[in-house]
Design a protein around this motif. Sequence first.
Motif, mmCIF file in Angstrom:
data_model
loop_
_atom_site.group_PDB
_atom_site.id
_atom_site.type_symbol
_atom_site.label_atom_id
_atom_site.label_comp_id
_atom_site.label_asym_id
_atom_site.label_seq_id
_atom_site.Cartn_x
_atom_site.Cartn_y
_atom_site.Cartn_z
ATOM 1 N N ARG A 449 2.836 2.020 14.078
ATOM 2 C CA ARG A 449 1.934 3.176 13.907
ATOM 3 C C ARG A 449 2.506 4.407 14.610
ATOM 4 O O ARG A 449 2.460 5.519 14.080
ATOM 5 C CB ARG A 449 0.554 2.855 14.490
ATOM 6 N N ALA A 450 3.056 4.174 15.816
ATOM 7 C CA ALA A 450 3.630 5.308 16.569
ATOM 8 C C ALA A 450 4.849 5.867 15.835
ATOM 9 O O ALA A 450 5.040 7.087 15.755
ATOM 10 C CB ALA A 450 4.010 4.855 17.976
ATOM 11 N N LEU A 451 5.671 4.978 15.285
ATOM 12 C CA LEU A 451 6.857 5.442 14.534
ATOM 13 C C LEU A 451 6.425 6.228 13.298
ATOM 14 O O LEU A 451 6.992 7.275 12.971
ATOM 15 C CB LEU A 451 7.708 4.242 14.092
ATOM 16 N N TYR A 452 5.411 5.712 12.621
ATOM 17 C CA TYR A 452 4.931 6.406 11.422
ATOM 18 C C TYR A 452 4.385 7.789 11.793
ATOM 19 O O TYR A 452 4.684 8.796 11.129
ATOM 20 C CB TYR A 452 3.855 5.568 10.724
ATOM 21 N N ALA A 453 3.617 7.832 12.891
ATOM 22 C CA ALA A 453 3.025 9.109 13.296
ATOM 23 C C ALA A 453 4.117 10.126 13.629
ATOM 24 O O ALA A 453 3.960 11.317 13.381
ATOM 25 C CB ALA A 453 2.118 8.897 14.506
ATOM 26 N N GLU A 454 5.222 9.636 14.174
ATOM 27 C CA GLU A 454 6.272 10.583 14.583
ATOM 28 C C GLU A 454 7.186 10.990 13.425
ATOM 29 O O GLU A 454 7.493 12.158 13.245
ATOM 30 C CB GLU A 454 7.121 9.958 15.682
ATOM 31 N N TYR A 455 7.646 10.016 12.653
ATOM 32 C CA TYR A 455 8.645 10.332 11.618
ATOM 33 C C TYR A 455 8.018 10.545 10.231
ATOM 34 O O TYR A 455 8.702 10.994 9.322
ATOM 35 C CB TYR A 455 9.687 9.213 11.536
ATOM 36 N N ARG A 456 6.749 10.141 10.055
ATOM 37 C CA ARG A 456 6.047 10.262 8.754
ATOM 38 C C ARG A 456 6.792 9.554 7.632
ATOM 39 O O ARG A 456 6.760 9.974 6.481
ATOM 40 C CB ARG A 456 5.811 11.727 8.363
ATOM 41 N N GLU A 457 7.524 8.517 7.980
ATOM 42 C CA GLU A 457 8.262 7.753 6.969
ATOM 43 C C GLU A 457 7.319 6.661 6.451
ATOM 44 O O GLU A 457 6.906 5.777 7.217
ATOM 45 C CB GLU A 457 9.526 7.175 7.625
ATOM 46 N N PRO A 458 6.951 6.701 5.156
ATOM 47 C CA PRO A 458 5.969 5.734 4.648
ATOM 48 C C PRO A 458 6.352 4.277 4.938
ATOM 49 O O PRO A 458 5.477 3.449 5.189
ATOM 50 C CB PRO A 458 5.937 6.000 3.144
ATOM 51 N N ALA A 459 7.659 3.971 4.929
ATOM 52 C CA ALA A 459 8.063 2.574 5.148
ATOM 53 C C ALA A 459 7.759 2.106 6.578
ATOM 54 O O ALA A 459 7.790 0.912 6.854
ATOM 55 C CB ALA A 459 9.554 2.415 4.856
ATOM 56 N N PHE A 460 7.481 3.045 7.497
ATOM 57 C CA PHE A 460 7.156 2.640 8.874
ATOM 58 C C PHE A 460 5.671 2.299 9.040
ATOM 59 O O PHE A 460 5.273 1.768 10.070
ATOM 60 C CB PHE A 460 7.515 3.739 9.878
ATOM 61 N N ALA A 461 4.856 2.647 8.061
ATOM 62 C CA ALA A 461 3.427 2.305 8.173
ATOM 63 C C ALA A 461 3.309 0.781 8.168
ATOM 64 O O ALA A 461 3.950 0.115 7.352
ATOM 65 C CB ALA A 461 2.664 2.892 6.997
ATOM 66 N N PRO A 462 2.519 0.221 9.092
ATOM 67 C CA PRO A 462 2.456 -1.252 9.163
ATOM 68 C C PRO A 462 2.095 -1.871 7.820
ATOM 69 O O PRO A 462 1.222 -1.363 7.119
ATOM 70 C CB PRO A 462 1.351 -1.508 10.191
ATOM 71 N N ALA A 463 2.780 -2.954 7.472
ATOM 72 C CA ALA A 463 2.474 -3.677 6.232
ATOM 73 C C ALA A 463 1.018 -4.127 6.289
ATOM 74 O O ALA A 463 0.541 -4.561 7.344
ATOM 75 C CB ALA A 463 3.394 -4.888 6.098
ATOM 76 N N PRO A 464 0.301 -4.039 5.164
ATOM 77 C CA PRO A 464 -1.123 -4.415 5.183
ATOM 78 C C PRO A 464 -1.371 -5.798 5.787
ATOM 79 O O PRO A 464 -2.302 -5.972 6.571
ATOM 80 C CB PRO A 464 -1.515 -4.360 3.706
ATOM 81 N N LEU A 465 -0.504 -6.763 5.487
ATOM 82 C CA LEU A 465 -0.736 -8.118 6.013
ATOM 83 C C LEU A 465 -0.665 -8.122 7.544
ATOM 84 O O LEU A 465 -1.481 -8.758 8.213
ATOM 85 C CB LEU A 465 0.297 -9.091 5.430
ATOM 86 N N LEU A 466 0.293 -7.411 8.095
ATOM 87 C CA LEU A 466 0.432 -7.353 9.558
ATOM 88 C C LEU A 466 -0.823 -6.735 10.163
ATOM 89 O O LEU A 466 -1.402 -7.266 11.130
ATOM 90 C CB LEU A 466 1.686 -6.536 9.911
ATOM 91 N N ASP A 467 -1.245 -5.646 9.587
ATOM 92 C CA ASP A 467 -2.430 -4.956 10.078
ATOM 93 C C ASP A 467 -3.652 -5.880 10.030
ATOM 94 O O ASP A 467 -4.427 -5.960 10.990
ATOM 95 C CB ASP A 467 -2.650 -3.737 9.173
ATOM 96 N N GLN A 468 -3.783 -6.603 8.916
ATOM 97 C CA GLN A 468 -4.962 -7.469 8.757
ATOM 98 C C GLN A 468 -4.938 -8.633 9.738
ATOM 99 O O GLN A 468 -5.966 -9.004 10.291
ATOM 100 C CB GLN A 468 -5.030 -7.999 7.321
ATOM 101 N N LEU A 469 -3.741 -9.190 9.976
ATOM 102 C CA LEU A 469 -3.667 -10.317 10.921
ATOM 103 C C LEU A 469 -4.074 -9.851 12.316
ATOM 104 O O LEU A 469 -4.800 -10.543 13.023
ATOM 105 C CB LEU A 469 -2.248 -10.898 10.948
ATOM 106 N N VAL A 470 -3.609 -8.663 12.700
ATOM 107 C CA VAL A 470 -3.960 -8.148 14.030
ATOM 108 C C VAL A 470 -5.461 -7.889 14.086
ATOM 109 O O VAL A 470 -6.136 -8.274 15.050
ATOM 110 C CB VAL A 470 -3.160 -6.860 14.349
ATOM 111 N N THR A 471 -6.006 -7.265 13.042
ATOM 112 C CA THR A 471 -7.448 -6.965 13.027
ATOM 113 C C THR A 471 -8.258 -8.257 13.114
ATOM 114 O O THR A 471 -9.297 -8.317 13.757
ATOM 115 C CB THR A 471 -7.814 -6.206 11.724
ATOM 116 N N ALA A 472 -7.746 -9.313 12.474
ATOM 117 C CA ALA A 472 -8.457 -10.602 12.491
ATOM 118 C C ALA A 472 -8.243 -11.354 13.805
ATOM 119 O O ALA A 472 -8.763 -12.440 13.990
ATOM 120 C CB ALA A 472 -7.988 -11.459 11.322
ATOM 121 N N GLY A 473 -7.453 -10.781 14.695
ATOM 122 C CA GLY A 473 -7.224 -11.415 16.001
ATOM 123 C C GLY A 473 -6.226 -12.558 15.946
ATOM 124 O O GLY A 473 -6.158 -13.369 16.868
ATOM 125 N N LEU A 474 -5.432 -12.651 14.878
ATOM 126 C CA LEU A 474 -4.461 -13.752 14.778
ATOM 127 C C LEU A 474 -3.139 -13.361 15.433
ATOM 128 O O LEU A 474 -2.761 -12.184 15.456
ATOM 129 C CB LEU A 474 -4.229 -14.125 13.310
#
Length: 480
Positions: A449-474
């Motif tokens: 997220r920090a890399l995306y915020a700084e470089y605005r490179e779409p490929a740096f935005a966390p992959a949806p699966l990664l984001d969901q696993l973290v949100t789910a506490g896994l």
Amino acid sequence: MAFDRVGVVGLGTMGAGIAEVFARAGIRVIGVEADAEALARGRGHLERSTGRAVDRGKLTAVEREEILGRVTLTTSRGDLREADLVVEAIPEVLEYKLALFGELDRICKPSAVLATNTSSLPVTALAAATGRASQVVGLHFFNPAPVMRLVEVVGTVVTAPTVLSDIGDLSANLGKRAIVVGDRAGFVVNRLLLPYLNHAAQLLELGVADRDGVDAAVKLGAGLPMGPFTLLDLIGLDTAYEIMGALFDETRSLRHAPSPLLRELVGAGLLGRKSGRGFYAPAEEPAKPGDKSDVATFAVQGSPSLAVRLAEAGFKESDDPDVVLHVGDRPVVEHAVRLARPERLVGVHLAEPVVELASTVLTSAEAALAARDLMTVIGLTPVACKDRAGFVLDALIFPYLNDAVRMYESGYASIDDIDTAMRLGCGYPHGPFETLESLGLARVRDGLRALYAEYREPAFAPAPLLDQLVTAGLTTFPRP
Ligand code: CAA
């Protein structure tokens, strides 16, 4: 199907290595080159590589002779008519390869399988150039071929399943682990490896860190067998540039846009080891540390244990120090401006034995030197960089991990295959999913997220699966 006699067309670094792999497994090899000069070079590769194995006690002189004796070298493609399998390893130019596959189709017996070692061109297009598309596969080796234990077996939509399983069995007989994948640019390994190498060239060009700093950070800090610039020199900068071009053509993602620095080096003929010079020159001296500072006092923000180590090494903590070391969140410059003397603050990221030292636009040359010397005295390898998201290491590694998650999410390869591919194809100590789980999914997600915020490179935005696993506490990826 038994593969008793195998042809290898093209005996450059990869082709010669592939011929050696087959010959070592007891298989008779017909090695084909375009002319006598190229054939002599190919013979030289084979003799040097096996000679080195004898010097190291890995082969006896007799075994070496047996291996070389199994390889017939020729400039006549007609000699491939008895081959059960032909592996093509000529330069990565589609029109050359299309012409070669058409010719092999005419020369080889009907049962023969035709394989390409291409790392960037579509296997499907080569299959379509023959009248035996169901018997055409990708068989992708890794440099150095005799050492790296992976092959990618690439099937197209028309490859016969029995051919894939026969080639898989053959790979096992060669002592290689095969992963079977579909025909996408870069397959598994190059799709994950090359964007990371290209990204290293981009960071170099942006001046985030220098060549030796990036290589040291990755080799020592992340434990990979080679830093990105050493590896680019091994692979060949022209090859790397071509693969990036093929990835970009398929994805149109900026993450895959070949670095202009690569293009410039290739244009200058600096191709890496094969041309004698690339990012490194042959007998280059390692960089020597420059001036020494006479630092005496320090302050540390955010790491009492670092303060203790420095105090134990004889340095004094002070309210008016020579250098302030900030361990923690960034941008570092936001911490600097809170100080009476912002020029004394340096950002610190520990990845032992490496320590990244980030200078802000305000950091003085004296403070940067002081930080470097303090770290050297306590036994760390300092890597100077700019105050940018992820500094060097996380900026390079986190997007690579994210790419792996996206690849898995896309259904192209399983978690186990991706992990295995990177361990065996590139000699990484761990695959990307193993690394993600040991670093912590949340940490990587937040770093992205920090890399995306700084470089605005779409490929740096966390992959949806990664984001969901973290949100789910896994903390681990679901495996079947
Ligand atoms: N040919 C044959 N054998 C070689 C070799 C070569 N060119 N280079 C090294 N070796 C052998 C050595 O003989 C040695 O073998 P033993 O252990 O049996 O004695 C072994 O490899 C280790 O060599 P070294 O001790 O000299 O060197 P090292 O420990 O630094 O390892 C390395 C060298 C194996 C290359 C290691 O640095 C490594 O794994 N690097 C990563 C390489 C990589 O990522 N390759 C994939 C690139 S991507 C690709 O190739 C695909 C593409 O399409 C671009």
